[in-house]
Design a protein around this motif. Structure first.
Motif, PDB file in Angstrom:
ATOM      1  N   ILE A 147       0.831  -1.208   0.000  1.00 24.84           N
ATOM      2  CA  ILE A 147       0.000   0.000   0.000  1.00 24.84           C
ATOM      3  C   ILE A 147       0.865   1.257   0.000  1.00 24.84           C
ATOM      4  O   ILE A 147       1.813   1.369   0.780  1.00 24.84           O
ATOM      5  CB  ILE A 147      -0.928   0.028   1.248  1.00 24.84           C
ATOM      6  N   ILE A 152       0.815   5.280   0.652  1.00 28.34           N
ATOM      7  CA  ILE A 152       0.008   6.321   1.294  1.00 28.34           C
ATOM      8  C   ILE A 152       0.398   7.673   0.712  1.00 28.34           C
ATOM      9  O   ILE A 152       1.537   8.121   0.871  1.00 28.34           O
ATOM     10  CB  ILE A 152       0.209   6.345   2.822  1.00 28.34           C
ATOM     11  N   CYS A 195      -5.439  12.728   0.938  1.00 24.53           N
ATOM     12  CA  CYS A 195      -6.238  12.246   2.066  1.00 24.53           C
ATOM     13  C   CYS A 195      -7.227  13.324   2.515  1.00 24.53           C
ATOM     14  O   CYS A 195      -6.881  14.494   2.617  1.00 24.53           O
ATOM     15  CB  CYS A 195      -5.323  11.868   3.220  1.00 24.53           C
ATOM     16  N   CYS A 232     -10.505   4.236   6.676  1.00 25.35           N
ATOM     17  CA  CYS A 232      -9.534   3.146   6.799  1.00 25.35           C
ATOM     18  C   CYS A 232      -9.301   2.783   8.260  1.00 25.35           C
ATOM     19  O   CYS A 232      -9.160   1.607   8.599  1.00 25.35           O
ATOM     20  CB  CYS A 232      -8.222   3.510   6.106  1.00 25.35           C
ATOM     21  N   PHE A 255      -4.661   1.229  10.584  1.00 24.62           N
ATOM     22  CA  PHE A 255      -4.371   2.644  10.307  1.00 24.62           C
ATOM     23  C   PHE A 255      -4.671   3.492  11.534  1.00 24.62           C
ATOM     24  O   PHE A 255      -5.523   3.134  12.350  1.00 24.62           O
ATOM     25  CB  PHE A 255      -5.216   3.144   9.133  1.00 24.62           C
ATOM     26  N   ILE A 304       0.085   4.062   8.580  1.00 29.91           N
ATOM     27  CA  ILE A 304      -0.164   2.621   8.600  1.00 29.91           C
ATOM     28  C   ILE A 304       0.709   1.993   9.688  1.00 29.91           C
ATOM     29  O   ILE A 304       1.844   2.431   9.891  1.00 29.91           O
ATOM     30  CB  ILE A 304       0.116   2.005   7.202  1.00 29.91           C
ATOM     31  N   ILE A 330      -8.541  -2.293   0.814  1.00 30.03           N
ATOM     32  CA  ILE A 330      -8.142  -1.027   1.452  1.00 30.03           C
ATOM     33  C   ILE A 330      -8.261   0.118   0.448  1.00 30.03           C
ATOM     34  O   ILE A 330      -8.817   1.171   0.736  1.00 30.03           O
ATOM     35  CB  ILE A 330      -6.692  -1.133   2.000  1.00 30.03           C
ATOM     36  N   MET A 331      -7.757  -0.115  -0.769  1.00 33.20           N
ATOM     37  CA  MET A 331      -7.837   0.918  -1.806  1.00 33.20           C
ATOM     38  C   MET A 331      -9.292   1.249  -2.118  1.00 33.20           C
ATOM     39  O   MET A 331      -9.638   2.413  -2.323  1.00 33.20           O
ATOM     40  CB  MET A 331      -7.123   0.457  -3.068  1.00 33.20           C
ATOM     41  N   CYS A 349     -10.952   3.456   0.681  1.00 37.23           N
ATOM     42  CA  CYS A 349     -10.527   4.859   0.643  1.00 37.23           C
ATOM     43  C   CYS A 349     -11.357   5.589  -0.422  1.00 37.23           C
ATOM     44  O   CYS A 349     -11.380   5.187  -1.582  1.00 37.23           O
ATOM     45  CB  CYS A 349      -9.036   4.947   0.307  1.00 37.23           C
ATOM     46  N   LEU A 359      -4.926   5.956  -0.402  1.00 39.03           N
ATOM     47  CA  LEU A 359      -4.401   4.604  -0.198  1.00 39.03           C
ATOM     48  C   LEU A 359      -4.456   3.878  -1.528  1.00 39.03           C
ATOM     49  O   LEU A 359      -5.526   3.568  -2.043  1.00 39.03           O
ATOM     50  CB  LEU A 359      -5.226   3.859   0.863  1.00 39.03           C
ATOM     51  N   ARG A 377      -3.139   0.752  -3.994  1.00 37.05           N
ATOM     52  CA  ARG A 377      -2.515  -0.565  -4.083  1.00 37.05           C
ATOM     53  C   ARG A 377      -1.331  -0.462  -5.041  1.00 37.05           C
ATOM     54  O   ARG A 377      -1.461   0.039  -6.160  1.00 37.05           O
ATOM     55  CB  ARG A 377      -3.546  -1.561  -4.604  1.00 37.05           C
TER      56      ARG A 377
END
Lengths: 233, 182
Positions: A140, A142, A147, A153, A166, A179, A195-196, A199, A204, A206
């Motif tokens: 991942i 960041i 953000c 997350c 997170f 993270i 996770i991607m 978000c 986040l 991949r």
């Protein structure tokens, strides 16, 4: 069988389960209330404020407000339209949202909301903040430039011992997403993708799997966000 | 009645927005029926020869010359339109915002991996050269901008529809697909 609560959104009769929040109830009743930080089934944060609705003349976040019997919710009104657009615009100027270079472009919920509300230019001056990128995790990336601090997350991902993957670091304008290096040491490809997807923006990402879908086939290229619930008038 | 006059320029841009304007394909013939071009790379007129109605600006402001040209456009055009992400929010050049100019110049001319034989460590400093600004500015932070057309580049249909609406005075109704930021 639990009893259903009757309430209205913009005059439309709706039913909610006891204790259900306005946002979830609205979506179940086929009414789209826009949101960024809400994830179904995950504890609400009320952090993005985009789901603001009016109840008895007061503005409140639909995701953190439980439905009460007889509640009259205002949602699709010009005042809230402008308020939501202002929040979207504020989010754009607060970070560095350069869509053309972002892997999430076309699938980004912030961008999709801006499309839905036809944001041509933010009314606020761009702040061009300096943000650090953390590429230390093997799966991942960041990118804090993108953000929006929605905590999706943080709220969504725990390891098998219940530890958050997170967390926020620092406070105020310095707050940033981080993270947990130990908990997130062996992420699977599937979890990285999850996770991607959670978000709402491109914070986040991949790794090693960018720009997969051609322009024109991405999630919000042809259809506005929320159009599966309520079409744009 | 004389035709409305359009001027266009590229500041800190890549000419992609101008290319997108050309993407209106055969409608360009229709466009020349509708408007007359003045200062623009389209007809290669270098300086304003008359007052214009519409000025299309591609790119943001990264140096003193951009500011000069933009202010010149504001003076000579009734309506200024920011075309594309760079004009609207600085775009790719604005990635340097927040990095001190000194560091940017050092990376480009002294320390970068592609720097050749600049053994004397010279930074370009000829007075003919425009001054680099402290950061890249969106056009509407320098002059008053009347309309914004997002996209990188804005879809040809968006530029076309907006131009036609401006020239004819008809209401602009944009389909969802044409307003995109990438």
């Amino acid at each position: 069988m639990s009893e259903k609560i009757k309430f209205t959104i913009d005059g439309k009769q709706c039913l909610a389960k006891k204790g259900q929040n306005v946002l979830d109830a609205a979506l179940e009743n086929g009414v789209y209330i826009p949101f960024l930080c809400h994830v179904k089934g995950v504890k609400q944060a009320g952090s993005c404020r985009i789901c603001n609705v009016k109840v008895a003349g007061r503005t409140m976040t639909a995701c953190t407000t439980p439905v009460a019997p007889g509640m009259e919710v205002e949602n699709d009104i010009p005042e809230l339209h402008d308020l939501r657009l202002a929040i979207i615009e504020a989010l754009f100027v607060e970070g560095n949202h350069f869509c053309p270079s972002c892997e999430k472009s076309g699938n980004c919920e912030l961008q999709a909301l801006a499309y839905r509300y036809q944001m041509m230019v933010p009314r606020f001056p761009y702040s061009f903040p300096q943000k650090e990128i953390d590429a230390s995790n093997s799966k991942i990336l960041i990118d804090r430039n993108r953000c929006v601090l929605c905590k999706r997350c943080i709220r969504s991902f725990q390891d098998d011992q219940g530890r958050n993957l997170f967390a926020f670091k620092s406070r105020g304008h310095k707050v940033e997403i981080n993270i947990d290096k130990e908990c997130a040491v062996n992420l699977s490809d599937e979890l990285a993708q999850e996770i991607m997807d959670v978000c709402p923006v491109g914070a986040l990402i991949r790794k090693e799997k960018g720009f997969n879908e051609p322009i024109g086939t991405r999630k919000y290229d042809k259809k506005p966000i929320g159009s599966e619930i309520t079409s744009v008038v | 009645m004389s035709k409305p006059i359009v001027a266009t320029t590229s500041l800190a841009g890549c000419f992609g927005c101008h290319m997108s304007l050309l993407d209106i394909d055969e409608r360009i013939l229709e466009l020349f029926q509708l408007v007359e071009f003045n200062k623009s790379p389209i007809d290669d007129i270098k300086t304003f020869t008359k007052q214009c109605d519409i000025g299309l600006i591609e790119g943001g402001c990264c140096n003193s010359e951009n500011i000069h040209v933009l202010k010149d456009f504001r003076k000579n055009c009734k309506i200024i339109v920011s075309v594309g992400e760079c004009a609207i929010m600085g775009g790719l050049p604005a990635l340097r915002n927040g990095i001190p100019v000194k560091e940017c110049l050092a990376e480009a001319y002294l320390d970068g991996p592609t720097v050749g034989n600049n053994t004397e460590g010279i930074l370009p400093n000829n007075e003919e050269l425009p001054m680099i600004l402290d950061r890249v500015y969106p056009c509407h932070e320098v002059v008053k901008v009347d309309y914004h057309l997002p996209g990188c580049p804005p879809r040809a249909d968006l530029i076309w529809e907006a131009l036609v609406a401006l020239v004819t005075g008809n209401e602009l109704k944009l389909p969802y697909e044409v307003v995109k930021f990438d």
